[in-house]
Scaffold this active site. Structure first.
Site, PDB file in Angstrom:
ATOM      1  N   LYS A   1       0.842  -1.200   0.000  1.00 38.69           N
ATOM      2  CA  LYS A   1       0.000   0.000   0.000  1.00 38.69           C
ATOM      3  C   LYS A   1       0.870   1.241   0.000  1.00 38.69           C
ATOM      4  O   LYS A   1       1.867   1.316   0.722  1.00 38.69           O
ATOM      5  CB  LYS A   1      -0.903   0.018   1.243  1.00 38.69           C
ATOM      6  CG  LYS A   1      -1.898  -1.122   1.304  1.00 38.69           C
ATOM      7  CD  LYS A   1      -2.617  -1.190   2.635  1.00 38.69           C
ATOM      8  CE  LYS A   1      -3.566  -0.047   2.828  1.00 38.69           C
ATOM      9  NZ  LYS A   1      -4.372  -0.213   4.071  1.00 38.69           N
TER      10      LYS A   1
ATOM     11  N   GLY B   1      -8.011   5.419  -2.029  1.00 32.97           N
ATOM     12  CA  GLY B   1      -8.810   5.048  -3.185  1.00 32.97           C
ATOM     13  C   GLY B   1      -8.249   3.892  -3.989  1.00 32.97           C
ATOM     14  O   GLY B   1      -8.556   3.736  -5.160  1.00 32.97           O
TER      15      GLY B   1
ATOM     16  N   HIS C   1     -14.972  -4.646   4.930  1.00 30.56           N
ATOM     17  CA  HIS C   1     -14.489  -3.263   5.009  1.00 30.56           C
ATOM     18  C   HIS C   1     -15.608  -2.437   5.638  1.00 30.56           C
ATOM     19  O   HIS C   1     -16.624  -2.163   5.005  1.00 30.56           O
ATOM     20  CB  HIS C   1     -14.164  -2.765   3.604  1.00 30.56           C
ATOM     21  CG  HIS C   1     -13.596  -1.380   3.563  1.00 30.56           C
ATOM     22  ND1 HIS C   1     -12.590  -1.010   2.706  1.00 30.56           N
ATOM     23  CD2 HIS C   1     -13.889  -0.265   4.276  1.00 30.56           C
ATOM     24  CE1 HIS C   1     -12.300   0.260   2.885  1.00 30.56           C
ATOM     25  NE2 HIS C   1     -13.081   0.732   3.833  1.00 30.56           N
TER      26      HIS C   1
ATOM     27  N   ARG D   1     -11.267  13.666   5.085  1.00 34.67           N
ATOM     28  CA  ARG D   1     -12.149  14.377   4.164  1.00 34.67           C
ATOM     29  C   ARG D   1     -13.523  13.729   4.216  1.00 34.67           C
ATOM     30  O   ARG D   1     -13.720  12.698   4.862  1.00 34.67           O
ATOM     31  CB  ARG D   1     -11.607  14.279   2.727  1.00 34.67           C
ATOM     32  CG  ARG D   1     -11.377  12.838   2.272  1.00 34.67           C
ATOM     33  CD  ARG D   1     -10.889  12.752   0.842  1.00 34.67           C
ATOM     34  NE  ARG D   1     -10.359  11.439   0.504  1.00 34.67           N
ATOM     35  CZ  ARG D   1     -11.066  10.378   0.186  1.00 34.67           C
ATOM     36  NH1 ARG D   1     -12.380  10.443   0.189  1.00 34.67           N
ATOM     37  NH2 ARG D   1     -10.483   9.227  -0.129  1.00 34.67           N
TER      38      ARG D   1
END
Length: 670
Positions: A158, A164, A208, A292
């Site tokens: 990662k 995203g 998730h 965000r």
């Protein structure tokens, strides 16, 4: 007091912010690139200003131009949306230096969570549970690989600065590590300007689940419950829902409190999302925090009744949170399906083109469509190919799911390939209905979602035949205009011959040849809507009526209604259990298809060549990557179909390529 907001983003994101700002009486400014001069967000805003060329790195990612535009137009605040500069600490700091309110968290919080490896250390100190992994500063390939070897495969690479799904690669075996690391670093560098990687143990059956948190400037914090985002492709979410099905109240509380602990550890302010991997045994592990608003925030708004953009604006201008934790409650269930211009049958490859037809379902208190495009707009190579977010709500999950299926059946798009029928298949599938959710949902249920069981679907052949016959009849009458003329008939009419024809269709990787004969001519020369259809030992009598997107079929006395859509000779028939995508095969007139004869080395889309991974003349094995292309924020690898060598590359790294253009010549080893 905020009186004017500049939205440093585009598309549906900008339109979403404009909607709330207008309701609050706040003026809005849109920014746009060359490609977006006539975009919907530009027309919706009170003012708009040009900021550069079409590529985002020359417009939406140029912080100085956006600050300059904000100063020129005397705005009070900048809303960064999600994506682009929304998690860019330097941009937030520039806003502060220019006395412009940044509608987001403080710079320190963005910096703390901006590095996934640093975030892990902070969370570890705060007592938030972590997935085992390497989050260190030593980025040598040898150490990263040793960490993966020691953990045991599979592992997940990662990007430390990522989000995203960008700069992320699943590595299933040791021999895949080197190529996966190079690809992840390259993508991370292109997306975030930082190729620092971390390595995590890959959990094989996690869900998730993410928590929506909100904090103000007065030390108050709440969590607005959770969303399940397990259904993903390429590590990007496909369908999200709130609340997470089957989550026990005590686990919900534990996750919510852990998420708040994570936010408070970095003195957070504003909207944020803390993402967790949730295992079947009830354990959960911190993944990352997105500083965000999230794309999927509408499902939280539906179940809580709160406007999260309004919360953001009010918190940014110093107001306290409007509610305490004990004043927040959930009601009902909501789903969000992301409508993309992409081809699920071709590894979800993005699709570009003009939206010649764009007809969303009717919006009401149950259905919401967040979009940034109109019919006639172009889906370009420069930006993410999401067309819209389809969001539905009802009293419980089953009712909301039926709302979602109905809305997907009523969403009609032409001009580009879309994932609508794929979304329908996901939502209609038994595993999804039964809440068997996991981050590998699509891979796990591939045979169901991409159905290839011919025998199970033979019963749908007469419906497909009815749709093709009625559509063909409709088109013929439109072009000829004389229903009494035998030459108008689409039934292979010949004088003194039976009205017979052969229909060829392609479905689920198989070709079907159906024999069709007209039944019960009302009188010579008149069209009839009744046919006998046979396939092998099966025979059906069908009749039907066709309207714009509704098909009524009478099959051996059983009347059924379907919805349908068509793009050229490709049809989609929406049944209760599945969306049936099939192609009407027209007669072969002997015209050679140059693209089909190119051995798969034509550009699959408009894009940019990122890298040539082999040398011309170098012998490679089957499956080796020859070239990497990038478009719409996604990489696509061109691979060797067999052992052989590239004799010539037609493009070099950095060059733009038109979709369909030949990329290279390949010589197969004898």
């Amino acid at each position: 007091m905020i009186k004017k907001i500049l939205i440093a983003n585009r598309g549906e994101i900008a339109c979403r912010v404009i909607k709330t700002a207008r309701r609050m009486g706040i003026a809005t400014v849109a920014v746009y690139s060359d490609a977006d001069a006539n975009a919907l967000h530009v027309h919706k805003a009170d003012e708009s200003i040009h900021i550069g060329a079409a590529p985002s790195k020359e417009s939406y990612l140029v912080a100085d131009r956006i600050i300059e535009a904000a100063k020129k137009l005397n705005v009070d605040a900048i809303h960064p949306g999600y994506g682009f500069l929304s998690e860019n600490a330097a941009f937030a700091e520039k806003c502060k230096q220019n006395n412009i309110i940044f509608i987001g968290p403080p710079t320190s919080a963005i910096e703390a969570m901006g590095s996934k490896s640093a975030a892990k250390h902070i969370m570890e100190k705060a007592g938030v549970p972590l997935v085992p992994g390497y989050h260190g500063d030593d980025q040598s390939e040898s150490l990263l690989k040793k960490s993966a070897d020691d953990m045991g495969y599979p592992v997940l690479l990662k990007a430390a600065a990522g989000g995203g799904g960008k700069g992320m690669r699943l590595v299933n075996a040791e021999q895949e590590f080197k190529e996966a690391l190079a690809a992840a670093k390259r993508e991370a560098s292109a997306s975030f300007g930082d190729d620092t990687m971390l390595v995590e143990k890959y959990l094989t059956q996690p869900r998730h689940v993410e928590i929506q948190v909100f904090c103000d400037q007065h030390g108050n914090g709440v969590y607005l419950f959770e969303r399940d985002c397990s259904v993903q492709r390429r590590h990007q979410k496909v369908i999200e829902e709130a609340p997470a099905p089957g989550l026990a109240p005590d686990i919900r509380q534990q996750m919510g409190e852990a998420a708040l602990k994570a936010a408070q550890a970095i003195d957070y302010v504003g909207a944020g999302t803390v993402e967790f991997l949730y295992d079947k045994d009830g354990s959960f592990y911190f993944m990352e925090m997105n500083t965000r608003l999230q794309v999927e925030h509408p499902v939280t708004e539906f179940i809580t009744g709160e406007d999260l953009v309004e919360w953001q604006i009010n918190v940014a201008q110093g107001q306290p949170l409007p509610k305490k934790q004990n004043e927040l409650s959930m009601h009902g269930h909501a789903f969000e399906a992301r409508i993309y211009a992409e081809d699920p049958e071709n590894d979800f490859l993005p699709s570009t083109g003009r939206l010649s037809l764009l007809q969303p379902p009717q919006e009401d208190r149950h259905v919401r469509v967040d979009t940034g495009v109109l019919e006639g707009d172009e889906v370009s190579v420069y930006y993410d190919p999401m067309i819209a977010k389809l969001v539905v709500w009802d009293e419980d999950r089953d009712k909301a799911l039926q709302r979602l299926l109905k809305a997907l059946r009523e969403y009609y798009i032409d001009g580009v390939a879309t994932n609508i029928e794929f979304l329908y298949n996901v939502a209609a599938s038994k595993p999804f209905r039964e809440q068997d959710l996991v981050t590998t949902f699509i891979e796990k249920n591939k045979q169901i979602l991409f159905a290839d069981d011919v025998s199970a679907n033979v019963e749908k052949l007469p419906m497909m035949a009815a749709l093709m016959l009625l559509s063909e009849q409709q088109q013929t009458l439109k072009s000829d205009g004389d229903p009494t003329s035998p030459w108008s008939l689409p039934t292979s009419w010949r004088a003194n011959e039976l009205h017979q024809q052969t229909l060829k269709l392609h479905y689920a990787g198989n070709d079907f040849e159906l024999n069709v004969s007209v039944l019960n001519d009302r009188q010579a020369g008149l069209t009839t809507n009744t046919w006998t259809v046979s396939y092998r030992s099966n025979q059906w009598v069908i009749s039907g009526e066709l309207s714009e997107h509704s098909l009524m079929v009478n099959l051996d006395g059983h009347r059924q209604r379907f919805t349908w859509s068509q793009r050229d000779n490709q049809f989609v028939l929406f049944a209760a259990d599945e969306a049936y995508h099939f192609t009407h095969q027209t007669p072969d007139l002997g015209v050679e298809d140059d693209a089909a004869s190119g051995q798969g080395f034509n550009a699959p889309m408009n894009g940019t060549v990122v890298e040539l991974t082999v040398e011309a003349g170098q012998i490679v094995e089957k499956g080796a990557t020859l070239m990497v292309m990038e478009a719409m924020k996604m990489e696509h690898s061109i691979k060797a179909p067999a052992k052989g060598k590239v004799t010539s590359f037609f493009y070099q790294a950095g060059e733009l390529v038109d979709g369909g253009a030949p990329l290279l010549e390949f010589e197969q080893d004898e």
